[in-house]
Design a protein around this motif. Structure first.
Motif, short mmCIF file in Angstrom:
data_model
loop_
_atom_site.label_atom_id
_atom_site.label_comp_id
_atom_site.label_asym_id
_atom_site.label_seq_id
_atom_site.Cartn_x
_atom_site.Cartn_y
_atom_site.Cartn_z
N VAL A 191 0.86 -1.18 0.00
CA VAL A 191 0.00 0.00 0.00
C VAL A 191 0.91 1.24 0.00
N LYS A 211 -3.01 5.42 3.89
CA LYS A 211 -2.36 4.13 3.60
C LYS A 211 -2.49 3.15 4.77
N VAL A 261 -6.07 2.01 5.27
CA VAL A 261 -6.47 1.03 4.25
C VAL A 261 -5.79 -0.32 4.51
N ALA A 262 -4.48 -0.28 4.86
CA ALA A 262 -3.77 -1.54 5.15
C ALA A 262 -4.46 -2.26 6.31
N ILE A 309 0.69 -8.01 3.68
CA ILE A 309 0.26 -6.63 3.45
C ILE A 309 1.36 -5.70 3.95
N ASP A 357 2.56 -1.89 4.57
CA ASP A 357 2.19 -0.48 4.69
C ASP A 357 3.46 0.35 4.48
N LEU A 411 -1.06 -1.07 -4.43
CA LEU A 411 -2.30 -0.34 -4.21
C LEU A 411 -1.95 1.09 -3.85
N VAL A 456 -2.92 4.71 -2.78
CA VAL A 456 -4.03 5.42 -2.15
C VAL A 456 -3.89 6.91 -2.44
#
Ligand code: ATP
Ligand code: MG
Length: 251
Positions: free
Chosen positions: A7, A15, A18-19, A131, A133, A153, A155
């Motif tokens: 992310v 970020k 969302v993570a 995931i 970050d 991803l 953001v």
């Protein structure tokens, strides 16, 4: 094969939020264990996940580099470094967390960084989902301590500047020749319908749009009350939006 999601995005775009919500989705849908990596030196993913991280990879690297640690008799240094790196992992419910911490100081860290890269690559294989970050500047991606990713991803906030920053991140990833499987834009704090001008900016940026997350008042409230975002209710607006996008990402 693990699916690695990084992310990224401009500072303060959401970020870490969302993570955390992607991790919440993975935990709640049994897509576990998850490896969460906080690659921001100004680390706060642990807090948002309701976990406590005391050690960092950066700290382990500095200790090892400064040879403050005395090698136990008969233990090769590779094995000892691995033990030290392993101590950084924080175990949670269906999740392990690894905080990268500060990047290396000046000096020759090639040996340690090569060992670290290998360690992370091997470690990631134990988890179906990873995931990461990232910090705003993509430092870890550019230093290549973060491995190649399946999904980048990006953001953005609901602004033309945010989208242009997303475009620069996309270009940086290309310049660095990172192996990125797919990349998507996620707009955070977006109104229900996006303006035509904003949509045009997104098209110009050339990053396919995954979707948007609305402003959700529960998020700052949880932060102030120091409650983890993973315990947000199922009907929270941001949770619902991220869940819909996560279903597309993790089919
Ligand atoms: N959808 C949302 N609704 C309401 N508040 C939000 C939302 N997303 C993020 N925020 C708030 O915006 C702030 C920044 O979010 P966050 O820390 O996730 O951004 P970041 O991109 O990780 O920042 P940094 O670049 O500092 O790492 C936080 O205080 C968070 O509570
Ligand atoms: Mg953050």
């Amino acid at each position: 094969m693990s699916k690695i999601v990084a992310v990224a995005g401009k500072g303060g775009t959401g970020k870490t939020t969302v993570a955390s919500l992607l991790i919440r989705y993975l935990q709640n849908s049994g897509k576990t264990p998850v490896l969460a990596v906080d690659a921001d030196p100004d680390a706060n993913l642990a807090e948002m996940l309701g976990m406590k991280a005391e050690k960092t990879i950066g700290g382990a690297r500095e200790d090892f580099f400064a040879s403050k640690l005395e090698l136990p008799a008969g233990m090769p240094k590779e094995a000892y470094l691995e033990v030290k790196l392993h101590e950084v992992i924080v175990e949670g419910k269906h999740i392990d967390l690894l905080v990268m911490g500060r990047p290396e100081g000046s000096g020759c860290y090639c040996y340690i960084n090569n060992a670290l890269r290998k360690y992370l690559e091997v470690l990631a294989k134990n988890y179906p989902y990873v995931i990461i970050d990232n910090e705003a500047g993509l430092e870890h991606l550019s230093r290549r301590t973060t491995q190649d990713v399946d999904i980048l991803l990006i953001v953005s906030d609901y602004s033309s500047n945010g989208v242009r920053a997303a475009k620069r991140i996309k270009e940086l990833a290309e310049e660095l020749k990172l192996r990125v499987g797919k990349q998507y834009l996620m707009v955070n704090g977006a109104p229900e319908s996006l303006s035509a001008h904003f949509t045009e900016e997104v098209e110009k940026a050339g990053v396919p749009m995954l979707g948007s997350v609305p402003q959700d008042d529960l998020i700052p409230r949880f932060e102030i009350e120091e409650k983890p975002l993973t315990s947000l209710p199922d009907n929270s607006a941001a949770v619902v939006a991220v869940q819909q996008m996560a279903q597309k990402l993790f089919t």
